[in-house]
Design a protein around this motif. Structure first.
Motif, mmCIF file in Angstrom:
data_model
loop_
_atom_site.group_PDB
_atom_site.id
_atom_site.type_symbol
_atom_site.label_atom_id
_atom_site.label_comp_id
_atom_site.label_asym_id
_atom_site.label_seq_id
_atom_site.Cartn_x
_atom_site.Cartn_y
_atom_site.Cartn_z
ATOM 1 N N VAL A 66 -3.038 7.610 -9.599
ATOM 2 C CA VAL A 66 -4.186 6.770 -9.236
ATOM 3 C C VAL A 66 -3.753 5.336 -8.958
ATOM 4 O O VAL A 66 -4.088 4.748 -7.918
ATOM 5 N N MET A 67 -2.974 4.742 -9.869
ATOM 6 C CA MET A 67 -2.636 3.329 -9.721
ATOM 7 C C MET A 67 -1.622 3.092 -8.597
ATOM 8 O O MET A 67 -1.639 2.031 -7.964
ATOM 9 N N THR A 68 -0.769 4.056 -8.319
ATOM 10 C CA THR A 68 0.162 3.904 -7.198
ATOM 11 C C THR A 68 -0.600 3.901 -5.875
ATOM 12 O O THR A 68 -0.309 3.096 -4.977
ATOM 13 N N VAL A 69 -1.582 4.770 -5.744
ATOM 14 C CA VAL A 69 -2.403 4.792 -4.531
ATOM 15 C C VAL A 69 -3.220 3.505 -4.408
ATOM 16 O O VAL A 69 -3.326 2.911 -3.324
ATOM 17 N N VAL A 70 -3.781 3.049 -5.531
ATOM 18 C CA VAL A 70 -4.560 1.806 -5.505
ATOM 19 C C VAL A 70 -3.689 0.636 -5.071
ATOM 20 O O VAL A 70 -4.110 -0.213 -4.281
ATOM 21 N N MET A 71 -2.455 0.593 -5.573
ATOM 22 C CA MET A 71 -1.542 -0.479 -5.168
ATOM 23 C C MET A 71 -1.230 -0.396 -3.674
ATOM 24 O O MET A 71 -1.160 -1.417 -2.985
ATOM 25 N N GLY A 72 -1.042 0.805 -3.163
ATOM 26 C CA GLY A 72 -0.752 0.973 -1.749
ATOM 27 C C GLY A 72 -1.897 0.518 -0.872
ATOM 28 O O GLY A 72 -1.703 -0.208 0.110
ATOM 29 N N VAL A 73 -3.110 0.925 -1.230
ATOM 30 C CA VAL A 73 -4.286 0.599 -0.422
ATOM 31 C C VAL A 73 -4.691 -0.863 -0.602
ATOM 32 O O VAL A 73 -5.033 -1.553 0.355
ATOM 33 N N GLY A 74 -4.652 -1.344 -1.862
ATOM 34 C CA GLY A 74 -5.123 -2.696 -2.139
ATOM 35 C C GLY A 74 -4.082 -3.780 -1.971
ATOM 36 O O GLY A 74 -4.403 -4.885 -1.530
ATOM 37 N N GLY A 75 -2.832 -3.471 -2.309
ATOM 38 C CA GLY A 75 -1.786 -4.487 -2.243
ATOM 39 C C GLY A 75 -0.888 -4.366 -1.036
ATOM 40 O O GLY A 75 -0.178 -5.307 -0.683
ATOM 41 N N ASN A 76 -0.882 -3.199 -0.386
ATOM 42 C CA ASN A 76 -0.047 -2.922 0.790
ATOM 43 C C ASN A 76 1.420 -3.276 0.554
ATOM 44 O O ASN A 76 2.078 -3.880 1.398
ATOM 45 N N LEU A 77 1.930 -2.894 -0.606
ATOM 46 C CA LEU A 77 3.348 -3.020 -0.903
ATOM 47 C C LEU A 77 3.880 -1.649 -1.322
ATOM 48 O O LEU A 77 3.160 -0.872 -1.964
ATOM 49 N N PRO A 78 5.136 -1.344 -0.999
ATOM 50 C CA PRO A 78 5.721 -0.065 -1.419
ATOM 51 C C PRO A 78 6.149 -0.138 -2.877
ATOM 52 O O PRO A 78 7.329 -0.058 -3.227
ATOM 53 N N LEU A 79 5.168 -0.308 -3.751
ATOM 54 C CA LEU A 79 5.417 -0.586 -5.163
ATOM 55 C C LEU A 79 4.666 0.441 -6.001
ATOM 56 O O LEU A 79 3.440 0.370 -6.140
ATOM 57 N N ALA A 80 5.384 1.397 -6.561
ATOM 58 C CA ALA A 80 4.758 2.448 -7.360
ATOM 59 C C ALA A 80 4.610 2.000 -8.807
ATOM 60 O O ALA A 80 5.368 1.142 -9.291
ATOM 61 N N LEU A 81 3.646 2.582 -9.500
ATOM 62 C CA LEU A 81 3.386 2.226 -10.885
ATOM 63 C C LEU A 81 3.354 3.475 -11.758
ATOM 64 O O LEU A 81 2.946 4.550 -11.307
ATOM 65 N N ALA A 82 3.774 3.312 -13.003
ATOM 66 C CA ALA A 82 3.715 4.396 -13.989
ATOM 67 C C ALA A 82 3.909 3.776 -15.368
ATOM 68 O O ALA A 82 4.101 2.565 -15.495
ATOM 69 N N VAL A 287 8.174 -7.221 -8.740
ATOM 70 C CA VAL A 287 7.467 -7.520 -7.494
ATOM 71 C C VAL A 287 8.332 -8.377 -6.578
ATOM 72 O O VAL A 287 8.455 -8.108 -5.374
ATOM 73 N N VAL A 288 8.957 -9.413 -7.144
ATOM 74 C CA VAL A 288 9.813 -10.294 -6.339
ATOM 75 C C VAL A 288 11.028 -9.528 -5.828
ATOM 76 O O VAL A 288 11.397 -9.611 -4.649
ATOM 77 N N GLY A 289 11.663 -8.747 -6.711
ATOM 78 C CA GLY A 289 12.871 -8.025 -6.326
ATOM 79 C C GLY A 289 12.627 -7.008 -5.230
ATOM 80 O O GLY A 289 13.366 -6.958 -4.236
ATOM 81 N N VAL A 290 11.583 -6.198 -5.382
ATOM 82 C CA VAL A 290 11.281 -5.174 -4.385
ATOM 83 C C VAL A 290 10.845 -5.816 -3.070
ATOM 84 O O VAL A 290 11.254 -5.380 -1.986
ATOM 85 N N SER A 291 10.015 -6.851 -3.151
ATOM 86 C CA SER A 291 9.547 -7.521 -1.935
ATOM 87 C C SER A 291 10.700 -8.186 -1.198
ATOM 88 O O SER A 291 10.758 -8.164 0.037
ATOM 89 N N GLU A 333 12.205 1.209 -9.656
ATOM 90 C CA GLU A 333 12.713 2.334 -8.878
ATOM 91 C C GLU A 333 12.078 2.416 -7.496
ATOM 92 O O GLU A 333 12.568 3.144 -6.620
ATOM 93 N N SER A 334 11.005 1.647 -7.280
ATOM 94 C CA SER A 334 10.405 1.562 -5.949
ATOM 95 C C SER A 334 11.411 1.062 -4.931
ATOM 96 O O SER A 334 11.277 1.303 -3.728
ATOM 97 N N ALA A 335 12.430 0.368 -5.412
ATOM 98 C CA ALA A 335 13.469 -0.125 -4.516
ATOM 99 C C ALA A 335 14.197 1.025 -3.831
ATOM 100 O O ALA A 335 14.771 0.847 -2.752
ATOM 101 N N ALA A 336 14.188 2.208 -4.446
ATOM 102 C CA ALA A 336 14.801 3.374 -3.793
ATOM 103 C C ALA A 336 14.045 3.720 -2.516
ATOM 104 O O ALA A 336 14.644 4.061 -1.494
#
Length: 464
Positions: A66-82, A287-291, A333-336
C-alpha cells in the motif's frame, strides 16, 4: 497517460525501464517478508506474549504494498517502503519487553503522527534544505558503502567474528576466514555477472543477474547437499498460494504505554524520541541518496515533491504501527531499481503490485536467496560511490564531515549514525574556523539533538 502523469519521458526513462526497476527493487528487498516476522516473532512482550509469524508476514506485505504505491502515485519517486530494519529490532528487543505489544505498536503510531506534524509544519523539509550540498553527496556515498556492506554480510561473504574469539578484528572473510560452500559461490558468481553486464551496459543487468543466479541456486540446491542457505532456501515451495491472515491489523494502543506500570513517562518519551530521530534521518539519507543516484536533484540539491514524499513516509510509520508490522520507512534498496533505470513513481506500481501479490504468493516470491539478490546491492553501492568525486577534499571544513559521514555509516551499520557524525563535525569545524554564523540554525538544532542521541544512555541515567 502514464507517461504524462509520471513524467517518464521527461526524466529520460521508459516504461520498460520502470518495470525492470520495479522488479529489481522488489527482489532486493523481498527479504523483509522473511526477516521482519523473524525479528518481531522471536521476541516476547512484558507479559510473555509473542506475535504470530504468519500474521506478521501478511502485515509486512500489506503495508509495503500500500505505502509503496502511495509513494509512487503521490511522490512520483522510485522509492519503495517497508518495515524498517533496525527500527523493528528496537521495537522487538528494547520496547516490547517493557510493555504489551499493543502499547509498543502504539508508540510507533505516535512516532509516525509526530513526524507527520513535523512535515506539515515544514520543519522536516527545512532541515533537509539546510544541509550543504557536499554533505548531501557524502550521505549518498556513505549509503552506497553501507548497502554494499549489507550485500556482503547478507550473502555471508563477510561475517562478524564472535566476541569469544578475543580478537580486535571485528569481521572476517566468510564464516571462518575463508570462503566455503555453494551459497558463497552463487554470490561471487552473481557479483561477477552483475558487474560484467553493467560494464557492457546491458539493459536489465541487475534483474537478469538476480533471476539467473536464483535459477542457478535452485539447480545447486536440487543436486548438491547444501546444509544452510540462510533465511531463504531456493527450492520450489510445496504450495504456491497461501491465504493471508489479517489478524494483527488495528491491534495497537496509542497512549497505553504511558499507563504501563513500572515504565514511567520519561522512559516513554525517550523511546519515542529515539524512534523519531532514527526514522527522521534514515529517511532523509535514503531520499537524498536515491534521488541523487537517479539524477533527480535540482541545481540546489533539492528533492522533487519533497513535502509529499516526507508526509507519505511519516504516514507509512503510522500504517506500520497500526498493522503491528513495526515502523515502515523508505528503503535504500530502492537504489537497485534506480540502477536498473527507474526514475519515476511508476516503478513503485510494479514493486507495490508484487508486494500485494506476495499476500497470496509468498511461498513462490520468497524463493530468491539472499546470495542471488545481494550482488545487486554491491553493484548499486559502486554506482552510488561514484558521487564522491563531487566533494572538495582540499577543504577540511567540508572534507572531514563528509569523510565521517561516509565512514560511520558502514562501520556502525546505521545511516542515522553517519549523518549525526557528519552534522556534529560540520558545526564544530565551522565554529573552530570562526564561521559559526554560516551554519544554518536548523543544523545547530539537529546537531544538538544528535548529541543527545549519541549520549542517550548518560542522559537516561541523569534523568533516572
Amino acid at each position: 497517460m502514464f507517461d504524462r502523469y509520471f513524467r517518464i519521458s521527461e526524466r529520460g526513462s521508459t516504461i520498460g525501464r520502470e518495470i525492470r526497476g520495479g522488479f529489481a527493487t522488489f527482489f532486493t528487498m523481498a527479504y523483509i517478508l522473511v526477516l521482519n516476522p523473524i525479528i518481531l516473532g522471536s521476541a516476547k512482550d512484558k507479559y510473555g506474549e509473542a506475535l504470530d509469524p504468519v500474521q506478521l508476514t501478511t502485515a509486512t506485505a500489506l503495508v509495503a504494498a500500500v505505502m509503496t504505491v502511495v509513494m509512487g502515485v503521490g511522490g512520483n519517486l522510485p522509492l519503495a517502503l517497508a518495515a524498517g530494519l533496525g527500527l523493528n529490532a528496537v521495537v522487538a528487543f528494547q520496547i516490547a519487553p517493557l510493555m504489551s505489544w499493543d502499547d509498543a505498536m502504539g508508540l510507533i503510531v505516535l512516532e509516525g503522527l509526530l513526524i507527520c506534524v513535523l512535515v506539515v509544519t515544514g520543519l522536516r523539509e527545512a532541515v533537509m534544505h539546510a544541509i550543504p550540498q557536499p554533505l548531501k553527496q557524502a550521505i549518498s556515498v556513505g549509503i552506497g558503502l553501507f548497502i554494499a556492506f549489507i550485500g556482503f554480510v547478507d550473502a555471508g561473504f563477510v561475517s562478524r567474528i564472535p566476541d569469544a574469539a578475543n580478537t580486535t578484528v571485528p569481521v572476517q572473510l566468510g564464516g571462518t576466514g575463508t570462503l566455503a560452500g555453494w551459497p558463497i559461490l552463487v554470490f561471487c558468481l552473481g557479483v561477477l555477472l552483475t558487474v560484467a553486464l553493467l560494464a557492457r551496459k546491458v539493459k536489465g543487468a541487475i534483474l537478469i543477474s538476480i533471476v539467473t543466479m536464483t535459477l542457478v541456486a535452485m539447480a545447486i540446491d536440487a543436486t548438491a547437499d547444501v546444509p544452510n542457505w540462510g533465511l531463504t532456501t531456493p527450492e520450489w515451495p510445496d504450495k504456491v498460494v497461501d491465504t493471508p491472515d489479517f489478524g494483527l491489523l488495528g491491534q495497537f494502543s496509542l497512549f497505553g504505554a504511558f499507563d504501563e506500570p513500572g515504565v514511567g513517562v520519561i522512559t516513554v518519551v525517550l523511546l519515542v524520541f529515539t524512534l523519531i530521530l532514527s526514522d527522521f534521518f534514515d529517511t532523509m539519507g535514503t531520499v537524498v541518496g536515491v534521488s541523487a543516484e537517479a539524477g533527480l536533484l535540482d541545481e540546489d540539491g533539492k528533492v522533487p515533491n519533497l513535502g509529499r514524499v516526507l508526509l507519505i513516509d511519516g504516514a507509512a510509520a503510522v500504517a506500520g504501527g497500526a498493522s503491528s508490522a513495526s515502523s515502515a520507512t523508505s528503503y535504500i534498496e530502492s537504489a537497485a531499481g534506480v540502477g536498473e533505470g527507474a526514475r519515476t513513481g511508476f516503478a513503485n506500481l510494479v514493486t507495490g503490485g508484487l508486494f500485494a501479490l506476495a499476500l497470496l504468493l509468498t511461498p513462490l516470491l520468497t524463493i530468491v536467496p539472499l546470495q542471488a539478490a545481494a550482488p545487486a546491492l554491491v553493484a548499486v553501492g559502486f554506482l552510488m560511490m561514484t558521487q564522491v568525486k563531487h566533494i572538495d577534499w582540499d577543504r577540511y571544513d567540508i572534507a572531514v564531515p563528509a569523510f565521517l559521514t561516509i565512514a560511520v555509516m558502514p562501520f556502525t551499520y546505521s545511516i542515522t549514525n553517519g549523518i549525526g557524525a557528519g552534522f556534529i563535525a560540520y558545526v564544530v569545524i565551522r565554529t573552530a574556523l570562526g564561521r559559526a554564523k554560516e551554519v544554518h540554525w536548523l543544523l545547530w538544532g539537529a546537531s544538538a539533538l544528535f548529541l543527545v542521541y549519541f549520549a542517550i544512555d548518560p542522559v537516561r541515567q541523569l534523568l533516572a
